[in-house]
Design a protein around this motif. Structure first.
Motif, PDB file in Angstrom:
ATOM      1  N   ARG A  34      -9.939   4.567  13.533  1.00 52.58           N
ATOM      2  CA  ARG A  34      -9.783   3.107  13.483  1.00 52.58           C
ATOM      3  C   ARG A  34      -8.654   2.618  14.388  1.00 52.58           C
ATOM      4  N   ARG A  35      -7.717   3.497  14.698  1.00 51.32           N
ATOM      5  CA  ARG A  35      -6.635   3.231  15.649  1.00 51.32           C
ATOM      6  C   ARG A  35      -5.686   2.098  15.245  1.00 51.32           C
ATOM      7  N   LYS A  36      -5.522   1.857  13.957  1.00 45.97           N
ATOM      8  CA  LYS A  36      -4.519   0.906  13.497  1.00 45.97           C
ATOM      9  C   LYS A  36      -3.274   1.718  13.195  1.00 45.97           C
ATOM     10  N   SER A  37      -2.301   1.697  14.127  1.00 41.61           N
ATOM     11  CA  SER A  37      -1.171   2.596  13.958  1.00 41.61           C
ATOM     12  C   SER A  37       0.142   1.939  14.331  1.00 41.61           C
ATOM     13  N   PRO A  48       9.769   7.550  17.268  1.00 40.91           N
ATOM     14  CA  PRO A  48       9.929   8.864  17.902  1.00 40.91           C
ATOM     15  C   PRO A  48       9.530  10.043  16.995  1.00 40.91           C
ATOM     16  N   ALA A  49       9.724   9.918  15.681  1.00 39.89           N
ATOM     17  CA  ALA A  49       9.478  11.039  14.780  1.00 39.89           C
ATOM     18  C   ALA A  49       8.121  10.993  14.072  1.00 39.89           C
ATOM     19  N   TYR A  50       7.463   9.816  14.044  1.00 38.60           N
ATOM     20  CA  TYR A  50       6.229   9.671  13.263  1.00 38.60           C
ATOM     21  C   TYR A  50       5.210   8.802  13.991  1.00 38.60           C
ATOM     22  N   ILE A  51       3.948   8.985  13.586  1.00 43.43           N
ATOM     23  CA  ILE A  51       2.892   8.018  13.860  1.00 43.43           C
ATOM     24  C   ILE A  51       2.281   7.708  12.495  1.00 43.43           C
ATOM     25  N   LEU A  52       2.152   6.430  12.174  1.00 43.11           N
ATOM     26  CA  LEU A  52       1.615   6.004  10.884  1.00 43.11           C
ATOM     27  C   LEU A  52       0.302   5.269  11.110  1.00 43.11           C
ATOM     28  N   TYR A  53      -0.798   5.845  10.623  1.00 43.04           N
ATOM     29  CA  TYR A  53      -2.107   5.199  10.681  1.00 43.04           C
ATOM     30  C   TYR A  53      -2.375   4.564   9.324  1.00 43.04           C
ATOM     31  N   VAL A  54      -2.947   3.370   9.324  1.00 44.56           N
ATOM     32  CA  VAL A  54      -3.175   2.661   8.065  1.00 44.56           C
ATOM     33  C   VAL A  54      -4.581   2.075   8.014  1.00 44.56           C
ATOM     34  N   GLN A  55      -5.053   1.855   6.788  1.00 46.49           N
ATOM     35  CA  GLN A  55      -6.306   1.147   6.540  1.00 46.49           C
ATOM     36  C   GLN A  55      -6.223   0.588   5.122  1.00 46.49           C
ATOM     37  N   PHE A 100       3.560   3.126  -3.913  1.00 51.76           N
ATOM     38  CA  PHE A 100       2.152   3.415  -4.161  1.00 51.76           C
ATOM     39  C   PHE A 100       1.428   2.223  -4.787  1.00 51.76           C
ATOM     40  N   ASP A 101       2.034   1.031  -4.682  1.00 49.44           N
ATOM     41  CA  ASP A 101       1.367  -0.221  -5.043  1.00 49.44           C
ATOM     42  C   ASP A 101       0.973  -0.978  -3.779  1.00 49.44           C
ATOM     43  N   GLU A 102       1.131  -0.321  -2.621  1.00 51.70           N
ATOM     44  CA  GLU A 102       0.829  -0.956  -1.342  1.00 51.70           C
ATOM     45  C   GLU A 102      -0.658  -1.285  -1.250  1.00 51.70           C
ATOM     46  N   SER A 103      -0.993  -2.165  -0.321  1.00 51.02           N
ATOM     47  CA  SER A 103      -2.389  -2.566  -0.134  1.00 51.02           C
ATOM     48  C   SER A 103      -3.054  -1.768   0.983  1.00 51.02           C
ATOM     49  N   PHE A 104      -2.448  -0.634   1.343  1.00 53.94           N
ATOM     50  CA  PHE A 104      -3.008   0.181   2.420  1.00 53.94           C
ATOM     51  C   PHE A 104      -2.803   1.666   2.156  1.00 53.94           C
ATOM     52  N   ASP A 105      -3.780   2.467   2.627  1.00 55.69           N
ATOM     53  CA  ASP A 105      -3.649   3.926   2.646  1.00 55.69           C
ATOM     54  C   ASP A 105      -3.011   4.306   3.970  1.00 55.69           C
ATOM     55  N   SER A 106      -2.307   5.424   4.004  1.00 60.34           N
ATOM     56  CA  SER A 106      -1.585   5.827   5.215  1.00 60.34           C
ATOM     57  C   SER A 106      -1.837   7.284   5.555  1.00 60.34           C
ATOM     58  N   ILE A 107      -1.797   7.566   6.851  1.00 61.13           N
ATOM     59  CA  ILE A 107      -1.744   8.938   7.352  1.00 61.13           C
ATOM     60  C   ILE A 107      -0.461   9.012   8.169  1.00 61.13           C
ATOM     61  N   LEU A 108       0.387   9.957   7.860  1.00 67.92           N
ATOM     62  CA  LEU A 108       1.649  10.115   8.572  1.00 67.92           C
ATOM     63  C   LEU A 108       1.596  11.397   9.394  1.00 67.92           C
ATOM     64  N   ILE A 109       1.667  11.243  10.708  1.00 66.83           N
ATOM     65  CA  ILE A 109       1.683  12.401  11.600  1.00 66.83           C
ATOM     66  C   ILE A 109       3.126  12.607  12.037  1.00 66.83           C
ATOM     67  N   VAL A 110       3.611  13.822  11.857  1.00 65.96           N
ATOM     68  CA  VAL A 110       5.003  14.145  12.180  1.00 65.96           C
ATOM     69  C   VAL A 110       5.077  14.688  13.599  1.00 65.96           C
ATOM     70  N   ASP A 146      11.110   4.155   6.808  1.00 65.12           N
ATOM     71  CA  ASP A 146      11.265   2.860   6.154  1.00 65.12           C
ATOM     72  C   ASP A 146      10.822   1.726   7.091  1.00 65.12           C
ATOM     73  N   ARG A 147      11.230   1.811   8.357  1.00 67.68           N
ATOM     74  CA  ARG A 147      10.845   0.780   9.335  1.00 67.68           C
ATOM     75  C   ARG A 147       9.334   0.751   9.547  1.00 67.68           C
ATOM     76  N   LEU A 148       8.729   1.933   9.681  1.00 70.74           N
ATOM     77  CA  LEU A 148       7.271   1.989   9.863  1.00 70.74           C
ATOM     78  C   LEU A 148       6.547   1.431   8.647  1.00 70.74           C
ATOM     79  N   HIS A 149       7.014   1.800   7.468  1.00 66.80           N
ATOM     80  CA  HIS A 149       6.409   1.314   6.231  1.00 66.80           C
ATOM     81  C   HIS A 149       6.523  -0.206   6.149  1.00 66.80           C
ATOM     82  N   GLU A 150       7.673  -0.735   6.516  1.00 69.23           N
ATOM     83  CA  GLU A 150       7.887  -2.186   6.488  1.00 69.23           C
ATOM     84  C   GLU A 150       6.975  -2.896   7.483  1.00 69.23           C
ATOM     85  N   LYS A 151       6.816  -2.327   8.686  1.00 69.81           N
ATOM     86  CA  LYS A 151       5.904  -2.910   9.683  1.00 69.81           C
ATOM     87  C   LYS A 151       4.483  -2.966   9.142  1.00 69.81           C
TER      88      LYS A 151
END
Length: 121
Positions: free
Chosen positions: A19-22, A26-33, A73-83, A100-105
């Motif tokens: 889906r490419r929503k990411s 520098p340390a992570y890539i966060l994909y969400v849906q 874990f009350d968020e409205s999205f599922d996440s994949i975290l690539i290290v 924390d910054r990625l989660h906030e974004k």
């Protein structure tokens, strides 16, 4: 992080990544849906570029601890975290701040999306 809070199936990983929503740092890539079940879930991926199996497993344990401290874990999205490899050069505080910054974004993006849906309805 409990097992019911994790994404474990390869098909779910693949569909989320395609889906490419990411969001990245520098340390992570966060994909969400959007959430598929009642609670938000998180998947962790640590590639072989990080090191041998011992290092990858230690990294996964550390990331699970970071996720527990950042996610409710009350968020409205599922996440994949690539290290990514720079993760190993950072200390705990820097790792947590980046996550924390990625989660906030991602949270901000999903809150804005819900506002747009309410405005158009």
């Amino acid at each position: 992080m409990k097992k019911n809070q994790r994404i474990l199936k390869n098909t779910e990983f693949s569909s989320m990544i395609s889906r490419r929503k990411s969001f990245s740092s520098p340390a992570y890539i966060l994909y969400v849906q959007p959430v598929k079940e009642k609670k938000a879930r998180v998947g962790i991926s640590v590639g072989k570029k990080l090191g041998n199996a011992v290092i990858r497993n230690r990294t996964k344990r550390q990331v699970r601890a970071l996720i527990d401290s950042v996610y409710t874990f009350d968020e409205s999205f599922d996440s994949i975290l690539i290290v990514r490899p720079p993760f190993l050069k950072l200390d705990y505080q820097e790792r947590k701040e980046m996550l924390d910054r990625l989660h906030e974004k991602a949270s901000r993006k999903f809150r804005e999306g819900k506002k747009d849906e309410k405005d158009s309805a």
